[in-house]
Design an enzyme around this catalytic site. Structure first.
Site, PDB file in Angstrom:
ATOM      1  CG  HIS A 495      -1.751   1.205   1.414  1.00 36.45           C
ATOM      2  ND1 HIS A 495      -3.097   1.221   1.108  1.00 36.45           N
ATOM      3  CD2 HIS A 495      -1.460   2.461   1.862  1.00 36.45           C
ATOM      4  CE1 HIS A 495      -3.586   2.435   1.342  1.00 36.45           C
ATOM      5  NE2 HIS A 495      -2.616   3.202   1.820  1.00 36.45           N
ATOM      6  CD  GLU A 496       1.686   3.704   3.710  1.00 36.77           C
ATOM      7  OE1 GLU A 496       1.971   4.770   3.122  1.00 36.77           O
ATOM      8  OE2 GLU A 496       0.631   3.556   4.360  1.00 36.77           O
ATOM      9  CG  HIS A 499       0.611   6.522  -0.778  1.00 35.30           C
ATOM     10  ND1 HIS A 499      -0.450   7.116  -1.418  1.00 35.30           N
ATOM     11  CD2 HIS A 499       0.107   6.017   0.383  1.00 35.30           C
ATOM     12  CE1 HIS A 499      -1.551   6.978  -0.690  1.00 35.30           C
ATOM     13  NE2 HIS A 499      -1.237   6.308   0.413  1.00 35.30           N
ATOM     14  CG  HIS A 502       0.563   8.800  -7.266  1.00 34.21           C
ATOM     15  ND1 HIS A 502      -0.599   9.125  -6.602  1.00 34.21           N
ATOM     16  CD2 HIS A 502       0.481   9.440  -8.465  1.00 34.21           C
ATOM     17  CE1 HIS A 502      -1.347   9.908  -7.367  1.00 34.21           C
ATOM     18  NE2 HIS A 502      -0.711  10.119  -8.497  1.00 34.21           N
TER      19      HIS A 502
END
Length: 695
Positions: A495-496, A499, A502
């Site tokens: 999940h992290e 980021h 991105h």
């Protein structure tokens, strides 16, 4: 307006609350030319061994945090801050004197960048650095830069220099879409800061914004502060579950996974016991946000906060949450019946279902039904294996590799922080990720992504490489044992890292919209999409190997794990709906018709279904009220969008390079430089697909 879309929000991108889990030129000095570095090493091996310490370099220069020379000591924050403010004064004068045109937007973005490069870095250091002197200096820098930003957001001359550009229709039509959008975003930030008000009211808006920054910082610290009680107040047989200081017990969390019902009950009631100072801080924070919103022309803070998001307004958010709650209702009731049945089976004397029960008993049900005891999985998920898995995935999907690089002396704040270079097969070095993955004293428990420096195209044609930090709380390795992750920890890592990618791939011309600097309900899409990859056997099979034998994780174990996640999934999502609804009510019409605790009680019983526990105030531990105020729904809406992207692009083949390149080109590459609705809408209808809003 200026710093990371106005500095009003926390730039840390945090994971959602799981059930039961409460002028810096020096940065360039740490960046090598974009090519191959001989100091890079394979990422998997780097995370399965303890750091070897810094190279023996008795006479070498101490670089300072993130390679910034000034930050070799806490005093450096004052120097960096002064440098940034001097540059700000020069850029404000340039903006005032420059004829309207594309150069106006470039000057505004450089102004934003010069402030962000201090504020973003300080935002991270103030909560994560192990040394109090660094944390205090960073806190002061945050406050100082924040105050300057709010004053600039109400600077009439600066506003007029931008307004001349936006008022010239022919000039605006000549701008490329990204430049036009960035100009409009800068103008939007002026408007929500009250630029249209008279001088006295503009000053009032600045004062309120500064007060909100201070209250936010105080509230955030209070959400993690342990509760101390005298040990004789707790039954002796559960003392060993908690930390002692003299004659007192420190309760620093909910202990949601503890098998003993009494331990969970005690932790819940003590950790969530109302703290008068924290309650006053929350009430002042909510009231100040409401006053600011009304001052600048909005009926509620939520209406102000949701401008420019996918949802657009609180009415849409509440409609989304109510429809989702209705859809979940029957399944949630069944989940609670199943959890209650398991509690009755294991504890027939006390079978009433309470808020501290679902995380533990749903885990028991999953383990019993699917045999997914975490200890069976951990040996296959060493941290090194998981990092290599991410490397394989990014390489196949996007042509990107992760390499470990040795930090310079003084570059990192703790010796177990790893530095990763993100390298594209043809484009070269894209940026850096600092991995602060391991537990330490006074480190926040929240898993987060922090932007340290945003990417942008500089005037000399070079690209300013992005720098980010990923912060997790993993156990340390030992002499004979690498760091082993539970399936939940592995999913959080993915999940992290979503980021982080991105940030690396949102390669916009302007740092104001780089990477995750986009509407919050879109910023969570890439991270939640990564959870789908983490739960796909075809992906997991690439890296899940037993750290001793090298055996692959059997397919049936992955299948069982994925199936187990459907158990009590409705109750878990209903909890998120409750949190999101509470957030909307707190930031809705003021004065609030009841106390924050009475609203919590009412909302919990309506949108979650389990009884409120007297003399508790969960809202005082709701840390997301700071960075995600009026926007906690973003996790749920982003999940709907991520589900759509997964099904359309990656379900058939999670390694499809063409789909990966399309995902990068159409979504990641734009950062916040393109309207989110344009990225998620149906190509044929031009509308957001209905199933996204229906969930």
């Amino acid at each position: 307006m200026l710093c990371a879309r106005g500095l009003g929000g926390l730039r840390a991108r945090a994971a959602p609350l799981r059930p039961g889990r409460a002028g810096l030129g020096g940065l360039g000095a740490g960046i090598r030319a974009r090519g191959v570095s001989t100091s890079w090493s394979p990422v998997g091996a780097a995370f399965n061994v303890k750091p070897q310490g810094r190279r023996l370099d008795l006479f070498g220069e101490r670089r300072g945090l993130f390679g910034v020379p000034e930050l070799s000591s806490p005093e450096g924050f004052r120097i960096a801050q002064e440098n940034a403010l001097r540059k700000t004064d020069l850029l404000v004068e340039r903006a005032r004197c420059t004829p309207p045109g594309p150069q106006t937007v470039l000057i505004f973005d450089e102004l934003s960048d010069s402030l962000c490069r201090v504020a973003d870095l300080a935002d991270f250091v103030k909560i994560a650095h192990p040394e109090p002197a660094f944390r205090e200096a960073a806190e002061e820098a945050c406050r100082s830069i924040g105050t300057v930003v709010e004053k600039l957001n109400t600077n009439v001359e600066l506003y007029q220099s931008l307004q001349k550009l936006l008022a010239d229709e022919k000039l605006m039509d000549s701008l490329d879409p990204e430049t036009r959008r960035v100009a409009e975003l800068f103008m939007f930030d002026f408007e929500i800061s009250g630029i249209h008000l008279d001088k006295e009211k503009r000053k009032r808006a600045v004062d309120l914004n500064v007060k909100i920054l201070d209250l936010s910082s105080t509230f955030l610290m209070g959400t993690n502060f342990p509760t101390k009680i005298e040990k004789h107040l707790l039954p002796a047989h559960i003392h060993h579950n908690f930390v002692f200081t003299g004659d007192h017990v420190m309760i620093d969390g909910l202990h949601a996974e503890a098998p003993d019902d009494l331990v969970r009950e005690a932790a819940y009631k003590i950790f969530l016991y109302p703290n008068a100072d924290q309650l006053k801080c929350l009430e002042e924070l909510l009231s100040s946000r409401d006053l600011l919103a009304k001052l600048v022309g909005y009926s509620t803070y939520s209406h102000r906060a949701l401008q420019g998001t996918i949802a657009k307004n609180p009415e849409t958010v509440m409609e989304f949450l109510e429809k989702l709650s209705d859809k979940l209702s029957e399944r949630t009731v069944k989940d609670f019946e199943m959890i209650r049945g398991m509690k009755m089976k294991l504890n027939p004397q006390n079978s009433e279902l309470m808020p501290w029960d679902p995380p533990y008993y749903s885990g028991v049900i999953r383990a019993e039904r699917y045999n997914i005891e975490p200890s069976l999985y951990c040996p296959f998920f060493s941290l090194g294996a998981c990092m290599e898995g991410l490397n394989i995935l990014f390489n196949k999907l996007l042509g990107i590799s992760l390499y470990a690089e040795q930090p310079a002396k003084g570059e990192v704040w703790c010796e177990d922080v790893r530095k990763l270079a993100v390298v594209h097969e043809s484009e070269g070095l894209l940026g850096y990720i600092y991995c602060d993955f391991f537990q330490r004293a006074d480190k926040p428990h929240q898993d987060c992504h922090f932007t340290i420096r945003g990417g942008r195209l500089k005037e000399d044609g070079d690209y300013q490489l992005p720098v980010v930090v990923l912060m997790l709380n993993l156990p340390h390795s030992s002499r004979n044992l690498p760091t082993l992750l539970t399936p939940g920890m592995m999913e959080n890592l993915f999940h992290e890292m979503g980021h982080a990618m991105h940030s690396m791939l949102g390669r916009t011309r302007y740092q104001h919209v780089t990477g995750t600097r986009c509407p919050t309900d879109f910023a969570e899409v890439p991270s939640i999409l990564m959870e789908y990859f983490a739960n796909d056997y075809r992906v997991v099979n690439q890296f899940a190997r037993h750290y001793q034998t090298g055996q692959s994780l059997p397919k049936n174990m992955v299948s069982r794990l994925c199936e187990s996640k459907k158990v009590c999934a409705a109750a878990d999502m209903q909890l998120q709906v409750f949190y999101a609804t509470l957030d909307q009510i707190y930031h809705g019409k003021h004065p609030l018709r009841k106390s924050t605790t009475d609203i919590l009680k009412e909302t919990q019983e309506k949108f979650y279904g389990l009884p409120y526990v007297p003399n508790t105030a969960w809202q005082l531990r709701f840390s997301h009220l700071v960075g995600y105020g009026a926007k906690y729904y973003s996790y749920l809406m982003s999940r709907a969008v991520a589900s759509m992207v997964w099904k359309e692009c990656f379900l058939q083949d999670p390694f499809n390079r063409a789909a990966g390149e399309r995902y990068r080109r159409e979504m990641l590459a734009h950062g916040g430089g393109k309207e989110p609705m344009l990225m998620v809408q149906d190509d044929e209808t031009g509308q957001v697909p209905a199933h996204v809003m229906r969930q």
